[in-house]
Motif scaffolding. Structure first.
Motif, short mmCIF file in Angstrom:
data_model
loop_
_atom_site.label_atom_id
_atom_site.label_comp_id
_atom_site.label_asym_id
_atom_site.label_seq_id
_atom_site.Cartn_x
_atom_site.Cartn_y
_atom_site.Cartn_z
N PHE A 1495 -0.07 -14.80 12.23
CA PHE A 1495 0.24 -15.37 10.87
C PHE A 1495 -0.62 -15.18 9.95
N GLU A 1496 -1.83 -14.90 10.21
CA GLU A 1496 -2.97 -14.35 8.99
C GLU A 1496 -2.46 -13.17 8.28
N GLN A 1497 -1.97 -12.43 9.29
CA GLN A 1497 -1.43 -10.90 8.69
C GLN A 1497 -0.25 -11.20 7.70
N ILE A 1498 0.49 -12.04 8.32
CA ILE A 1498 1.67 -12.46 7.32
C ILE A 1498 1.28 -12.97 5.84
N LEU A 1499 0.24 -13.93 5.81
CA LEU A 1499 -0.23 -14.48 4.84
C LEU A 1499 -0.91 -13.13 3.99
N ASN A 1500 -1.74 -12.54 4.70
CA ASN A 1500 -2.41 -11.36 3.93
C ASN A 1500 -1.23 -10.52 3.02
N GLY A 1501 -0.05 -10.50 3.70
CA GLY A 1501 0.85 -9.56 2.90
C GLY A 1501 1.79 -10.15 2.17
N LEU A 1502 2.09 -11.69 2.34
CA LEU A 1502 3.18 -12.37 1.63
C LEU A 1502 3.32 -12.09 0.09
N VAL A 1503 2.24 -12.15 -0.55
CA VAL A 1503 2.17 -11.86 -1.93
C VAL A 1503 2.56 -10.54 -2.32
N THR A 1504 2.12 -9.42 -1.61
CA THR A 1504 2.45 -8.09 -1.74
C THR A 1504 4.06 -8.04 -1.63
N LEU A 1505 4.47 -8.68 -0.67
CA LEU A 1505 5.91 -8.37 -0.37
C LEU A 1505 7.09 -9.19 -1.46
N LEU A 1506 6.65 -10.50 -1.88
CA LEU A 1506 7.14 -11.04 -2.79
C LEU A 1506 7.06 -10.24 -4.15
N LEU A 1507 6.01 -9.95 -4.40
CA LEU A 1507 5.92 -9.07 -5.65
C LEU A 1507 6.89 -7.87 -5.66
N HIS A 1508 6.75 -7.26 -4.64
CA HIS A 1508 7.37 -6.06 -4.39
C HIS A 1508 9.12 -6.06 -4.31
N LEU A 1509 9.49 -7.32 -4.43
CA LEU A 1509 10.80 -7.60 -4.49
C LEU A 1509 11.24 -6.90 -6.21
N GLN A 1510 10.27 -6.82 -6.99
CA GLN A 1510 10.47 -6.43 -8.38
C GLN A 1510 10.22 -4.91 -8.36
N ASP A 1511 9.77 -4.36 -7.13
CA ASP A 1511 9.70 -2.78 -6.99
C ASP A 1511 10.32 -1.85 -7.61
N PRO A 1512 10.07 -0.90 -8.38
CA PRO A 1512 11.18 0.06 -9.02
C PRO A 1512 12.04 0.85 -8.28
N LYS A 1513 11.62 0.78 -6.88
CA LYS A 1513 12.66 1.65 -6.03
C LYS A 1513 13.42 0.63 -5.42
N PRO A 1514 14.85 0.66 -5.33
CA PRO A 1514 15.80 -0.06 -4.44
C PRO A 1514 15.46 -0.15 -2.98
N GLU A 1515 15.19 1.21 -2.54
CA GLU A 1515 14.90 0.97 -1.01
C GLU A 1515 13.77 0.13 -0.64
N VAL A 1516 12.85 0.04 -1.73
CA VAL A 1516 11.68 -0.72 -1.10
C VAL A 1516 11.82 -2.22 -1.33
N VAL A 1517 12.58 -2.68 -2.39
CA VAL A 1517 13.17 -4.01 -2.42
C VAL A 1517 14.20 -4.28 -1.29
#
Length: 1647
Positions: A1495-1517
Motif C-alpha cells: 500500500f505504501e508503494q501504491i501511495l508512492n506512485g499514485l500522484v505519478t499515475l494520476l498526473l501521467h493520465l495527461q502524458d503526451p503518449k496515448p499508450e502511457v495514458v
C-alpha cells in the motif's frame, strides 16, 4: 494571520493581471471571484487596497480587478455591510473619474461597480456620485452614464433623485461643447424618461405614489428645447441620432400645451432627419412615440402635419427592407405603426393619400402602398368598416398589374380583406378570381429580366403564396365558406385555370365536406341559383380527364378524384355507392406509386373501367348522350394538352360505346373526323383509339362511318383545298390517310373477333391499301411520307395480332400474308444502313413476327430474303457510341439507345418466330448459315450483335425443344467450334454470350441423347460459374477460363464429333481477333490433354514441332501454348541435366528459367534436383568479408556465387505448381536452409561483376527474379512456402509486412517472429522436424544465425502448438541457456521467448515459475544494457508471466520488483514508462499478504499515475488507466475504486478536470492525513518537461485544497506552496499559468 494570507493570495493573483494571455486573465478573474465568494468583504477591501497602492498599474489590468469586484458585489449584495459598500463606492467613483479623458473600458468597469452596488445602496451611491455632480461644473462623462444606467436598473430607487438631477443638469446642457458629452446627456434624458414612464405605470408598487407626470414636465421640456433647438441641428450624425432617441420618450412627459405648441416645429424637424440619415429606425421609432403622445393629448395641430407625415413616411415603406440588416426590418415595423396611429385618427385623409398611389408607374410605390393597405385593414378595422366598398373599388388597377412583387403584395391584401369581411361585399368576387389566377400561374416560369434583381420574386413564389392563401381562406376563415361555395366551381372547367386545379379541388373538397356536416342538402349544388356554374357533365369530364396525368400540377389526380367523390350526389344520385367504393382505391393507387413507377397504360385502363362502371350505374341514355356531347365539346379546350386530349378521346369512345342511340354515335364520330387536328401524333392516336373502343359495341357503324368519311364532301374538299397549296397538300392529306389507316388497325384489335375476322380482307385491308397507295396516271406510286408508312405498319401489325388472337392455328388462311411480308421487307430495305433515325425497321420486324406465324408458310426464297434483309439492316448499323458522339444531345442519344434496344429485341423475336416453324438441327444449321459471317466479322459491334442474337435463338430453341426419338445432333461440333473461341473475344459482352451459346448447345445435345429438358448436368452447369472469369480482359483469367470451358466440352462432346470439332478449331487459329486465336490454342491443348488417347499417334509430332519453336517464337499466346505442350512432353520424357543449367550466367535468361521450370513437372526427378541444390547452398560459405580501401570504412560482405545460383534455381523450380509434391517431401530441410540463407544474406552485397548485370536485367519487360542476395533468398522462401502448401503462412507474413522486416538489418528478428507466428498458426505439424534442425544452429559461430534461430524459437513459445508437439521443455532450456550469450539481441530475444510461455503453455509457467522469475529479475539487473532494452523486455515478459505464476513464487520478489521499476515511471522513453506502469498495475494482484508494505508503494506512485493520465503518449495514458484500475481495490476506498473502474475504461474518453475533482474529493475523505505528502509529490512535477503534466500538478493541488476538511489544513506549509505556485505563475506555457491562477483562488480554503 488568516486575513493576511487571503490578502496575500489576492495580491498574488492581482500581481498576475499583467499576464498578456487572455485565458490566464480569465482564470485570474475567476480565481478572484472564487475568493470573493468565500470572503466577499475581505476581497473587496483587498482589491480596494491593491488599486490604491498600485496607482500606476495600467488600466487594462485595473479592468480585470474592477470586473471581479462587480461580480463579487452582484453575487453577494445582500451580505455587504454599509462600510464595505462605502469603501467600494468611493474606490469605484475615484477609478471612474480619475482620468478626465474618457477611457471607456476602465471607466465603464468602474461605473458598472457603482450600478451593481446601487441595486441595494442607492442612497450611498448617489451621495458619493452627486459630490462629483456640482451645479455649474460640467460632470464627467461616466457620471451621467452611471445616472442613466442606475435609473434603468433601480427605477424605484432612482426616480426620486431625478427631479434634483434634472434641476442641476439643465444649466449644464448649455455648457456641453463636446459631442460625446452632449451624447451622454441625451442618453441620460432618454433613460430618465423611460424610467419615469415605468414608475408612473407601476405607481401601485412605487414607494411614493404621489409622484405625477407634472413633477418632471417643465424640466423635461426645458431639456427638450436645448436638444431640439440646438443639438438637433448639429452636423455630427451620431449626436443627432442620440437627440432623436431621447426626444421620443421625452414627448410623453412634456406638458400637453407645450407639446401641442411644439408639434408644428417638432414633426417637420424629425421628418427632415430622414434625408440626413441612411439608418432610419431610430427616427421612425421616435416619431411613432411622438405621434402616440400627440394622439394621447388629442392634438388638434396634428392634421396640419398630416400631408408632410404621409409624404415622408410613405417612401420609407417603399424602400425594400434588407433581411440581412435587422434594423431595416425594424424600421418598416415602426413606420407601419406610424400609419396605424394616423389611420385610426384620420382614416379619410390617409386613404385619400394612399389609394391614388396604386396608379403610380413606380413598382416600389405600388408595392409599398399595398403593404400599408394591408396594415391598415388589419389594425384599423373599425375605422375602415364603412370604407370597404371604396377600398374594393380602388383595387381595380393593382388587379391588372403584371409585376410579381405587386401580385404578391396584392395577395396579402386579399388575405387581410378576407379576414375582415371585404370579400362578402359587392366586388369581392373579382378579388377571388384574381387570387385564383395567381394560383394558376405556371410554376416553372421565371421572370425574364435583362438584369435579375436579387429581391424580385418569380411567378413560382407568387403562385406558392396564392395557393397557401386560398387554402387558408377555405379552411380557417369561417365567414368565407358561403362566399367560396359553390362559387369556386366556376374555375374548375376553364382551361386557363388548369394550374390552379389542385388547390381549387382541395378547397372545394374541404368546403363540400363542411357543407355535408351542416346537413343532407347543404352541399347539393343549386344550379337554378347559380347560372354560371358548370354542368355536372362538364365537371365530371374535366376532373376525370385531368386525373389521367395524376402527378402533374402538384399531384392533381388525387385532388380531382377526391373532389369527384364528394360531388357524387350533385353529378347523379345513382353514383353514391359506386363512387364511394371505387374512387378511394384509385386515389390509393396514385399514392402508392410515383411518377416514375406508375404504368400509364394500366392507370388509364383503370380510369376507363371506372368510367364504364359509372355509365352502367347511371344507365340513362339521355344522360349518357349529354355526357358524350359535353366530352366532344371540351375536346378543343385541350389543344395544348396532348396527353389529356388523347385520354379524352378514349373516354369519348367508351361513352359512345355505352350509348344506345346509333344515330348519335354516327353523328359524334362524323364530328370527330371533321374536327380532328390530324397533324398531331397524339391526336391521331387518340382518335384511332376512340374508334377502336367504340367498335366494341358499334362495329358496323364505325366501319360505315370510316368509309362514308372518305366518300364525303368534307374529305374531298380537304383534298381539293390542300391541292391549291401544293406544298401543304401532300403532307396534310397523308396525315388524314394515316389516321384512317390507324383507325382500321384499332378497330381490328378492339372489335369482337367473331365479327371482325370476316371483314379483315374484304373491307379493312382493302381500304387500308387504298389509302396507302396513290395512283398517278394509273401507275401506283408509293408514298414517302413517314407518318403514313408507320401508321400502315402499325395497322397491319394490329390486324395480324387480331387474326392471331382470334383464331386457332390453321383455321384461317391469310391469303395476303406474302404480299404484306414483301411490303415490310421493302420498307426495311429502304432504311439507310449508316444510321437509325426512325422506328420503321423495328416496327416492320415486329409486324413480320406476327405475320410469319399465320398460315400459309412463307416460301424458302421469301424466308431467306426476309432473314438476310433484317440481319443486314440491324447488325451492320454503326455502333451506338459513335451515334451518340455524332448526335451530341443527351436526349437524342437516349432516344437512339431506346430505339436501338427495341430494334434488336424485334430482330430476336422475328428470328425466333421463323425458327419456331422448323425446330430441327437442320433448321438451326440453316439459321446459323445466315448468322455465321456476322459472328466472325472483323467489326466488333457486328460480332457483338450477332452473338447476342445467337444466344437468344439457342436459348429459345432449347426452351421449345421436344425430342420424341433419340437422333444425332450432327452439327454440334461445327457449332461449338463457331462459338467456343469467341469466349476469349476482345469484347466482354461477346465472351459472355459465347459461353451462353456453348451452354445451350451442350444441353441441346443432352436432349438429343435422351435426357429430359429439365435435366441439369453438373459439368455443363459449371459453365455459368466460369462466366465471372470472363468479365475482365485479363489474359491469364481468360486463359484459365477457356481451359475450363474446353475441359467441359471435351467431356461432353461425343467421340464421333471430336475430329470435326478439332478440325474446325484449327481453322479458328486464323481468326482476325487475336484473343479468339489464343482461345483456339488453349482449347486445342486442353482437348488433347482430355481426350488425347484417341489421337495418341499424333502426340510426338505435335510435341516436337512446338518444342523447336520455343526460341523462335513471335506471338505471345502461341509461345504460352508451346510451353504447355512442353510440360506435356516433359511428363512423358524424363531426361534433365542440372550442371549445365547451374553453369548458365546469372541472372538466368527467360529460356533457362523455362527449362528449370519444365524440370519440375515429375516429382521423383524434382526431389533429386532439390536435394542437389540444397547441398550446394549449405556446402559453400554464404559470403566473404571484403575490406574497403577507404580509411575509416568498415568491411562489407559479398555473396559467394554458387549458393546464389542454387538459390535462384530453387526459386525457378518451386515457382512451377507441379513441384508441390517434391517440396512437401523436403519441407523441413528446405525451410531451415532458406531461413538461414535469409539470415546470412541480410546486408550482403552482390559481387561487382554481377551488379552491372543485375542493373541491365532491370530493363523493360517483365521483372525477373531478383538477384540481390537477401531479396532472392526471401523470394525463394516465399515460393517454397506457397508450393509446400503453406500459402496461408506466406499470405499472413505478407499482410503483416514480415517479408520486408526480414530483409531489414535493424528489424530482421521481428520479421522472423512474424514468420514463426504464422508457422505456428498454419503449419504446426511441420514444426517438430524444423525445431530439430534449428536447435544445433543456436551454437553457430555466426551471430546472425543465432539471432534468427532465437527469434524464431522465442516466437514459437508464444503458441500452444509447441506444448502440443512436446517441444516446450527442450526449447525452454535452450532459451534459458542463451541468457549468457555474448550478443545482447540474443539475450533480449531469449527473455521474450521465456515470457511467451505464458501464452503458449500457461500451466508450465506454474511448474517452472521460480526459474522463470529468476531469469526476469536477472534481466532487469543486466549490467551490459546501456539503453535498458533487456530490462524493458524483462518487464514486458514478467507482466505476461504474472497471470500464471504461483503466488508463493512472486511474494519473495514483490517488493524488490516494485522498487526496481519505480524509477522507470518518469523515464524519457515512452516504452519504459508504459511497461513499468503496466507491470506495477499487475503486481497489485499479489499484494494481499504484504498489504501494508505494498500500500505504501501504491501511495508512492499514485500522484505519478494520476498526473501521467495527461502524458503526451496515448499508450502511457492507457497504461496509467490500467494500473489505477488495478490499484483501486487495494486502496480501501470504495468510492475511489468505483471511479477508477467506471471512468478509466480504455475506450472511454476522460474529462480530466472533472475526474481529478472527484478523485481528490475521495482522497480527502479517506486519507486526509496524506494531504501534505500528496502536495509535496505534486510540487516535484512543477519542473516536469511535459506542459500538460506541469499544468495538471497545480490543478491536482487545487482540487485537494478544495475538498480538505478544515481540521487537516494545518498540515500544509502554505508559504512554501504559495512560493512554488508564484514561481510556476511565470511558466512560459499559458495553460500552466491559467491552472496556477485557478489553484491560487482555491487556497482560500486553507486559510
Amino acid at each position: 494571520m488568516t486575513e493576511s494570507r487571503i490578502r496575500r493570495l489576492a495580491t498574488t493573483l492581482m500581481d498576475a493581471t499583467t499576464d498578456k494571455d487572455l485565458q490566464v486573465q480569465d482564470q485570474i478573474y475567476n480565481a478572484l471571484c472564487y475568493l470573493g465568494e468565500s470572503e466577499p468583504e475581505e476581497i473587496l477591501h483587498a482589491c480596494d487596497e491593491y488599486l490604491r497602492q498600485h496607482d500606476k498599474l495600467a488600466y487594462p489590468h485595473r479592468v480585470i480587478i474592477l470586473k471581479a469586484m462587480e461580480t463579487v458585489v452582484k453575487n453577494n449584495i445582500a451580505l455587504l455591510d454599509k462600510s464595505t459598500a462605502k469603501v467600494v463606492i468611493f474606490l469605484a467613483s475615484n477609478e471612474m473619474t480619475k482620468s478626465k479623458e474618457v477611457v471607456r473600458d476602465w471607466q465603464q468597469a468602474a461605473s458598472n461597480v457603482l450600478v451593481a452596488v446601487g441595486q441595494r445602496f442607492i442612497n450611498k451611491v448617489m451621495e458619493e456620485v452627486l459630490t462629483k455632480f456640482q451645479p455649474g461644473i460640467l460632470p464627467h462623462y461616466f457620471i451621467m452614464q452611471t445616472f442613466a444606467n442606475l435609473s434603468v436598473s433601480n427605477v424605484f430607487g432612482m426616480v426620486p433623485f431625478l427631479n434634483s438631477i434634472l434641476g442641476t443638469m439643465l444649466p449644464m446642457l448649455g455648457m456641453a461643447k463636446q459631442d460625446h458629452m452632449k451624447s451622454v446627456f441625451c442618453y441620460a434624458l432618454q433613460h430618465f424618461s423611460e424610467s419615469i414612464q415605468e414608475y408612473l405605470a407601476n405607481l401601485d408598487k412605487a414607494p411614493d405614489p404621489t409622484v405625477r407626470k407634472d413633477t418632471f414636465s417643465n424640466e423635461i421640456f426645458s431639456a427638450y428645447e436645448v436638444l431640439f433647438n440646438s443639438w438637433l441641428q448639429h452636423r455630427e450624425a451620431k449626436l443627432r441620432l442620440a437627440v432623436v432617441e431621447a426626444i421620443g420618450p421625452m414627448s410623453y412627459l412634456m406638458p400637453s400645451e407645450k407639446l401641442e405648441e411644439q408639434l408644428p416645429k417638432l414633426i417637420p424637424g424629425i421628418l427632415a432627419l430622414y434625408k440626413k440619415h441612411t439608418e432610419a429606425f431610430y427616427i421612425s421609432k421616435s416619431l411613432c412615440q411622438i405621434l402616440e403622445a400627440s394622439v394621447n393629448i388629442g392634438s388638434r395641430s396634428l392634421d396640419m402635419q398630416l400631408d408632410s407625415l404621409l409624404g415622408t413616411l410613405h417612401p420609407q415603406i417603399c424602400a425594400p427592407a434588407d433581411p440581412s440588416i435587422p434594423l431595416t426590418i425594424k424600421n418598416h415595423t415602426e413606420v407601419l405603426r406610424c400609419f396605424t396611429v394616423l389611420a385610426c385618427s384620420f382614416p379619410d385623409r390617409v386613404l385619400t393619400f394612399l389609394l391614388p398611389k396604386l396608379e403610380s408607374s413606380n413598382e416600389r410605390t405600388r408595392v409599398g402602398t399595398l403593404l400599408i393597405m394591408r396594415q391598415i385593414i388589419n389594425s384599423a378595422s373599425s375605422q375602415m368598416e364603412i370604407k370597404k366598398p371604396f377600398i374594393l373599388a380602388s383595387m381595380k388597377l393593382p388587379l391588372q398589374d403584371s409585376n410579381n412583387k405587386v401580385k404578391r403584395a396584392m395577395v396579402q391584401v386579399i388575405s387581410a380583406m378576407a379576414h375582415h369581411g371585404y370579400l362578402e361585399q359587392a366586388g369581392g368576387e373579382v378579388m377571388l378570381e384574381y387570387l385564383i389566377r395567381q394560383c394558376a400561374l405556371p410554376s416553372d416560369t421565371q421572370l425574364k429580366k435583362q438584369v435579375p434583381d436579387a429581391d424580385d420574386f418569380t411567378s413560382d413564389s407568387v403562385q406558392s403564396i396564392s395557393v397557401n392563401t386560398l387554402f387558408l381562406l377555405s379552411t380557417t376563415v369561417d365567414r368565407m365558406n358561403n362566399v367560396l361555395w359553390p362559387y369556386l366551381l366556376e374555375f374548375v372547367t376553364p382551361i386557363q385555370f388548369t394550374n390552379a386545379l389542385t388547390p381549387l379541388c382541395k378547397s372545394l373538397m374541404y368546403l363540400a365536406t363542411k357543407k355535408q356536416e351542416e346537413g343532407e342538402n347543404a352541399s347539393l349544388i343549386r344550379y337554378d341559383l347559380n347560372a354560371n356554374l358548370p354542368s355536372p357533365y362538364a365537371i365530371t369530364t374535366r376532373l376525370l380527364v385531368v386525373s389521367s396525368q395524376p402527378y402533374v400540377g402538384d399531384c392533381r389526380g388525387t385532388a380531382a378524384l377526391r373532389l369527384l367523390n364528394v360531388l357524387h350526389y350533385s353529378v347523379h344520385p345513382a353514383l353514391d355507392q359506386l363512387w364511394s367504393k371505387k374512387i378511394p382505391p384509385l386515389v390509393e393507387y396514385i399514392e402508392e406509386n410515383t411518377e416514375k413507377s406508375l404504368c400509364q397504360k394500366e392507370w388509364e385502363e383503370k380510369l376507363l373501367l371506372f368510367l364504364q362502371q359509372t355509365l352502367t350505374a347511371v344507365s340513362d341514355n339521355t344522360w349518357i348522350c349529354q355526357f358524350s356531347m359535353e366530352m366532344c365539346k371540351q375536346l378543343n379546350s385541350y389543344n395544348g394538352f396532348l396527353l389529356e386530349k388523347n385520354f379524352l378521346y378514349k373516354c369519348i369512345g367508351t361513352t359512345l360505346g355505352a350509348c344506345i342511340s346509333k344515330d348519335l354515335v354516327q353523328k359524334q364520330l362524323q364530328e370527330l373526323l371533321e374536327t380532328a387536328r390530324y397533324h398531331e401524333e397524339a391526336e391521331r392516336e387518340g382518335l384511332a383509339s376512340c374508334f377502336g373502343i367504340c367498335a366494341i359495341n358499334h362495329l358496323e357503324e364505325t366501319l360505315a362511318k370510316l368509309e362514308d368519311f372518305v366518300r364525303s364532301d368534307i374529305f374531298k374538299k380537304s383534298v381539293g383545298l390542300f391541292s391549291i397549296f401544293k406544298d401543304r397538300s401532300d403532307n396534310e392529306v397523308e396525315k388524314i390517310k394515316s389516321t384512317l389507316i390507324l383507325c382500321y388497325g384499332y378497330v381490328a384489335v378492339y372489335a369482337p373477333k367473331e365479327l371482325v375476322l370476316s371483314r379483315i380482307e374484304a373491307d379493312i385491308l382493302k381500304n387500308v391499301f387504298q389509302y396507302f397507295n396513290t395512283k398517278v396516271l394509273g401507275i401506283k406510286v408509293e408514298t414517302k411520307d413517314l407518318t403514313l408508312k408507320l401508321c400502315l405498319i402499325r395497322s397491319i401489325c394490329m390486324i395480324s395480332q387480331a387474326i392471331y388472337s382470334g383464331v386457332k392455328c390453321g383455321d384461317f388462311i391469310f391469303s395476303r400474308k406474302a404480299e404484306l411480308v414483301a411490303q415490310m421487307v421493302e420498307f426495311i430495305k429502304a432504311e439507310p444502313l449508316d444510321s437509325m433515325r426512325t422506328p420503321v425497321r423495328q416496327r416492320a420486324m415486329v409486324t413480320c413476327t406476327y405475320l410469319v406465324v399465320l398460315e400459309p408458310h412463307l416460301s424458302d426464297p421469301d424466308r431467306t430474303e426476309l432473314i438476310d434483309t433484317c440481319l443486314a439492316s440491324v447488325l451492320a448499323l454503326p455502333p451506338l457510341d459513335s451515334v451518340k458522339e455524332r448526335d451530341g444531345s443527351v436526349a437524342d442519344a437516349f432516344h437512339k439507345e431506346m430505339l436501338y434496344g427495341d430494334t434488336i429485341s424485334a430482330l430476336k423475336d422475328l428470328l425466333k418466330s421463323l425458327l419456331q416453324r422448323n425446330l430441327t438441327p437442320h433448321g438451326l444449321q440453316d439459321m446459323f448459315a445466315h448468322l455465321g459471317p456476322w459472328i466472325k466479322s472483323s467489326k466488333e459491334h457486328e460480332r457483338q450483335r450477332a452473338v447476342e442474337v445467337s444466344a437468344a435463338l439457342l436459348d429459345f430453341y432449347l426452351g421449345k425443344l421436344n425430342v420424341s426419338t433419340v437422333i444425332p445432333f450432327y452439327n454440334l461440333g461445327v457449332l461449338i467450334a463457331l462459338f467456343s473461341p469467341r469466349c476469349s473475344d476482345s469484347l466482354a459482352s461477346v465472351r459472355q454470350y459465347a459461353v451462353d451459346c456453348v451452354y445451350y448447345l451442350l444441353y441441346i445435345q443432352l436432349c438429343y441423347e435422351g435426357f429430359s429438358r429439365d435435366h441439369r448436368d453438373e459439368m455443363v452447369e459449371g459453365l455459368k460459374a466460369l462466366k465471372k472469369g470472363l468479365e475482365e480482359p485479363d489474359f491469364t483469367v481468360l486463359f484459365h477460363t477457356c481451359n475450363n470451358i474446353a475441359m467441359v466440352i471435351g467431356k461432353r462432346v461425343p467421340p464421333d464429333q471430336l475430329m470435326s470439332l478439332l478440325l474446325a478449331m484449327f481453322e479458328g487459329l486464323a481468326d482476325p481477333d487475336k484473343n479468339c486465336s489464343r482461345a483456339a490454342t488453349v482449347m486445342i491443348n486442353s482437348l488433347l490433354k482430355e481426350r488425347g488417347s484417341v489421337l495418341q499417334e499424333k502426340v510426338p509430332d505435335i510435341m516436337s514441332i512446338i518444342h523447336s519453336k520455343l526460341q523462335e517464337v513471335d506471338e505471345e499466346h502461341v509461345r504460352k501454348a508451346a510451353q504447355q505442350t512442353v510440360y506435356i512432353l516433359a511428363s512423358q520424357h524424363k531426361s534433365v541435366v542440372v550442371s549445365s543449367l547451374l553453369g548458365s550466367s546469372l541472372p538466368f535468361d527467360s529460356h533457362t528459367c523455362t527449362m528449370w521450370r519444365s524440370l519440375a513437372m515429375e516429382p521423383p526427378l524434382t526431389s533429386q534436383i532439390l536435394e542437389q541444390l540444397l547441398e550446394k547452398v549449405n556446402r559453400d560459405v554464404p559470403y566473404k568479408e571484403s575490406k574497403c580501401f577507404l580509411l575509416g570504412s568498415s568491411s562489407e560482405r559479398v555473396a559467394t556465387p554458387l549458393p546464389l545460383a542454387a538459390t535462384c534455381a530453387l526459386y525457378e523450380i518451386m515457382s512451377a505448381p507441379e513441384s508441390g509434391a517434391a517440396v512437401l517431401g523436403l519441407y523441413p530441410q528446405l525451410f531451415v536452409t532458406l531461413l538461414l540463407r535469409v539470415s546470412c544474406t541480410v546486408g550482403v552485397q552482390l559481387p561487382k561483376n554481377l551488379q552491372s548485370r543485375e542493373r541491365r536485367s532491370a530493363g523493360p519487360g517483365p521483372a525477373p527474379h531478383s538477384l540481390e542476395p537477401c531479396s532472392s533468398a526471401v523470394g525463394t522462401l516465399q515460393a517454397m512456402l506457397a508450393r509446400g502448401g503453406s500459402e496461408d503462412v506466406a499470405r499472413a507474413v505478407g499482410s503483416a509486412g514480415g517479408w520486408e522486416l526480414m530483409a531489414s538489418t535493424e528489424r530482421h528478428h521481428d520479421g522472423v517472429a512474424v514468420l514463426a507466428s504464422a508457422m505456428a498458426r498454419h503449419a504446426g505439424p511441420r514444426l517438430p522436424l524444423i525445431v530439430k534442425n534449428l536447435i544445433p544452429v543456436l551454437s553457430s559461430v555466426l551471430d546472425s544465425q543465432r539471432i534468427t534461430t532465437t527469434a524464431f524459437l522465442a516466437e514459437l513459445l508464444n503458441s500452444n502448438v509447441v506444448n502440443d508437439l512436446i517441444l516446450l521443455e527442450t526449447m525452454m532450456d535452450n532459451m534459458t541457456s542463451r541468457q549468457k550469450d555474448p550478443c545482447m539481441s540474443v539475450r533480449m530475444l531469449a527473455l521474450r521467448g521465456l515470457g511467451n510461455i505464458s501464452s503458449g503453455a500457461p500451466e508450465k509457467v506454474r511448474k517452472h515459475g521460480a526459474k522463470l522469475l529468476a531469469s526476469m529479475v536477472n534481466g532487469m539487473d543486466d549490467k551490459d544494457d546501456p539503453h535498458n532494452l533487456v530490462a524493458l523486455e524483462a518487464m514486458s515478459s514478467l507482466y505476461k508471466l504474472l497471470d500464471h505464476v504461483e503466488e508463493r513464487d512472486i511474494q519473495s520478489m514483490l517488493l524488490h520488483i516494485a522498487i526496481r521499476i519505480r524509477p522507470f515511471f518518469d523515464s524519457e522513453q515512452p516504452d519504459l514508462r508504459k511497461s513499468s506502469i503496466v507491470l506495477f498495475g499487475q503486481l497489485t494482484k499479489f499484494s494481499e499478504d504484504n498489504c501494508e508494505v505494498f500500500f505504501e508503494q501504491i501511495l508512492n506512485g499514485l500522484v505519478t499515475l494520476l498526473l501521467h493520465l495527461q502524458d503526451p503518449k496515448p499508450e502511457v495514458v492507457k497504461a496509467c488507466k490500467f494500473a489505477l484500475r488495478m490499484c483501486g481495490p487495494n486502496m480501501g476506498c470504495e468510492g475511489l475504486c468505483d471511479m477508477f473502474l467506471n471512468h478509466l475504461q480504455e475506450d472511454r474518453s476522460l474529462h480530466y478536470g472533472e475526474f481529478m475533482n472527484n478523485v481528490c474529493k475521495h482522497l480527502m475523505q479517506s486519507y486526509p492525513e496524506m494531504l501534505n505528502r500528496l502536495i509535496s509529490t505534486n510540487l516535484f512535477y512543477f519542473k516536469s518537461s511535459w506542459v500538460d503534466i506541469r499544468a495538471a500538478a497545480p490543478m491536482f493541488i487545487g482540487f485537494l485544497v478544495l475538498h480538505v476538511d478544515e481540521d487537516h489544513c494545518q498540515q500544509v506549509d502554505l508559504d512554501q506552496l504559495i512560493s512554488s505556485l508564484n514561481l510556476l505563475l511565470k511558466d512560459p506555457a499559458p495553460a500552466v499559468r491559467a491552472k496556477v491562477a485557478e489553484t491560487l483562488g482555491r487556497l482560500v480554503r486553507l486559510l
